[in-house]
Design a protein around this motif. Sequence first.
Motif, PDB file in Angstrom:
ATOM      1  N   LYS A 214      35.797  48.631  37.298  1.00 16.64           N
ATOM      2  CA  LYS A 214      34.952  47.768  38.124  1.00 16.64           C
ATOM      3  C   LYS A 214      33.500  48.240  38.097  1.00 16.64           C
ATOM      4  O   LYS A 214      32.571  47.437  38.213  1.00 16.64           O
ATOM      5  CB  LYS A 214      35.494  47.722  39.553  1.00 16.64           C
ATOM      6  N   THR A 215      33.292  49.549  37.942  1.00 22.28           N
ATOM      7  CA  THR A 215      31.936  50.048  37.730  1.00 22.28           C
ATOM      8  C   THR A 215      31.368  49.454  36.438  1.00 22.28           C
ATOM      9  O   THR A 215      30.218  49.007  36.391  1.00 22.28           O
ATOM     10  CB  THR A 215      31.925  51.581  37.631  1.00 22.28           C
ATOM     11  N   ALA A 216      32.194  49.449  35.403  1.00 16.58           N
ATOM     12  CA  ALA A 216      31.762  48.873  34.126  1.00 16.58           C
ATOM     13  C   ALA A 216      31.514  47.369  34.258  1.00 16.58           C
ATOM     14  O   ALA A 216      30.576  46.831  33.665  1.00 16.58           O
ATOM     15  CB  ALA A 216      32.809  49.150  33.053  1.00 16.58           C
ATOM     16  N   LEU A 217      32.358  46.693  35.044  1.00 16.96           N
ATOM     17  CA  LEU A 217      32.153  45.259  35.275  1.00 16.96           C
ATOM     18  C   LEU A 217      30.820  45.015  35.975  1.00 16.96           C
ATOM     19  O   LEU A 217      30.113  44.042  35.665  1.00 16.96           O
ATOM     20  CB  LEU A 217      33.302  44.692  36.101  1.00 16.96           C
TER      21      LEU A 217
ATOM     22  N   VAL B 287      39.497  56.760  36.925  1.00 23.91           N
ATOM     23  CA  VAL B 287      38.836  56.338  35.686  1.00 23.91           C
ATOM     24  C   VAL B 287      39.472  55.093  35.086  1.00 23.91           C
ATOM     25  O   VAL B 287      39.013  54.603  34.050  1.00 23.91           O
ATOM     26  CB  VAL B 287      38.831  57.471  34.639  1.00 23.91           C
ATOM     27  N   SER B 288      40.499  54.569  35.734  1.00 22.38           N
ATOM     28  CA  SER B 288      41.154  53.375  35.219  1.00 22.38           C
ATOM     29  C   SER B 288      40.653  52.139  35.962  1.00 22.38           C
ATOM     30  O   SER B 288      39.674  51.521  35.549  1.00 22.38           O
ATOM     31  CB  SER B 288      42.675  53.516  35.347  1.00 22.38           C
ATOM     32  N   TYR B 289      41.246  51.785  37.094  1.00 19.53           N
ATOM     33  CA  TYR B 289      40.840  50.566  37.801  1.00 19.53           C
ATOM     34  C   TYR B 289      39.430  50.668  38.385  1.00 19.53           C
ATOM     35  O   TYR B 289      38.567  49.823  38.115  1.00 19.53           O
ATOM     36  CB  TYR B 289      41.833  50.243  38.919  1.00 19.53           C
TER      37      TYR B 289
ATOM     38  N   PRO C 161      25.721  48.225  47.338  1.00 19.97           N
ATOM     39  CA  PRO C 161      24.980  49.037  46.351  1.00 19.97           C
ATOM     40  C   PRO C 161      25.772  49.165  45.052  1.00 19.97           C
ATOM     41  O   PRO C 161      27.002  49.207  45.061  1.00 19.97           O
ATOM     42  CB  PRO C 161      24.850  50.383  47.059  1.00 19.97           C
ATOM     43  N   TRP C 162      25.059  49.210  43.968  1.00 20.78           N
ATOM     44  CA  TRP C 162      25.737  49.411  42.689  1.00 20.78           C
ATOM     45  C   TRP C 162      26.267  50.852  42.593  1.00 20.78           C
ATOM     46  O   TRP C 162      27.225  51.115  41.935  1.00 20.78           O
ATOM     47  CB  TRP C 162      24.770  49.187  41.523  1.00 20.78           C
TER      48      TRP C 162
ATOM     49  N   TRP D   4      41.345  48.470  31.084  1.00 21.74           N
ATOM     50  CA  TRP D   4      39.982  48.105  30.695  1.00 21.74           C
ATOM     51  C   TRP D   4      39.963  46.885  29.775  1.00 21.74           C
ATOM     52  O   TRP D   4      38.993  46.119  29.785  1.00 21.74           O
ATOM     53  CB  TRP D   4      39.297  49.293  30.014  1.00 21.74           C
ATOM     54  N   ASP D   5      41.001  46.699  29.003  1.00 24.82           N
ATOM     55  CA  ASP D   5      41.056  45.544  28.108  1.00 24.82           C
ATOM     56  C   ASP D   5      41.025  44.247  28.897  1.00 24.82           C
ATOM     57  O   ASP D   5      40.394  43.265  28.486  1.00 24.82           O
ATOM     58  CB  ASP D   5      42.327  45.608  27.251  1.00 24.82           C
TER      59      ASP D   5
END
Length: 251
Positions: free
Chosen positions: A177-180, A171-173, A250-251, A119-120
């Motif tokens: 990308k969801t957070a991005l 929950v990692s990669y 779609p998001w 995530w960093d």
Amino acid sequence: MQTSPVALVTGANQGIGFQIAKELSAKGFIVLLGSRNLARGEAAASEVGPTAAALQLDVTDQASVTAAAERVRLEFGRLDVLIQNAAIATVSDREQTGEELAAANRPSVVSLDDMRTVWDTNVFGVLAVYQAMLPILRITPNARIVNVSSGAGSLTVVSDPRSPLRPLFDVSYAASKTALNALTVAMAIELEADGIKVNAVSPGYTKTRLTSFAGTETVAEGAAEAVRVALLGPDAPTGGFTHATIGPLPW
């Protein structure tokens, strides 16, 4: 001030980022190849050609990000396109399948330290570069930002029991990308009044080091949508998420 348009591509010494840099250079851009390792960036820039330059840029190192922005400001005085491509899938150097990555990064077993490292780069690094480069983007007419995301981060897609991506959501990669994607929407909202377009693109399952070269799409195919969106004019949409052949995602 540089009169030719200037593009910065993070993570550009290899893979999709390198391909994007080559294509933008061919379109008349001065291209800055962001690379953690300056020597690798310089080798890549020499391969792109005389309109390319290496830029030492470690998105996880604030001092590196600040220094890179200062160089862009002083040496070029403009930034027409920022392509946020730098990303990692894992901290391991061992080649792993998507299934192996997903199994190691389930919520119940993921290493918090490993997750923070991913995530960093993929989330906080993107925000750090955005904040550092934004003053330069704001003084450049019709500037735009392209965030290289992934269809694997689409909550709509992975919520569908029929989706082949659902078992791979971790929950990692994938979640990074969801957070991005969320960052992309927030940036687009913030910059709408400035006329700066911000969009996310999915390269698809591309044959790069990130996928252990197991993808189904070539690097050229993976770079295509980022290049297309980077070249859109001032009337282009903002706050979108697209793929070269699928279209809107779609998001």
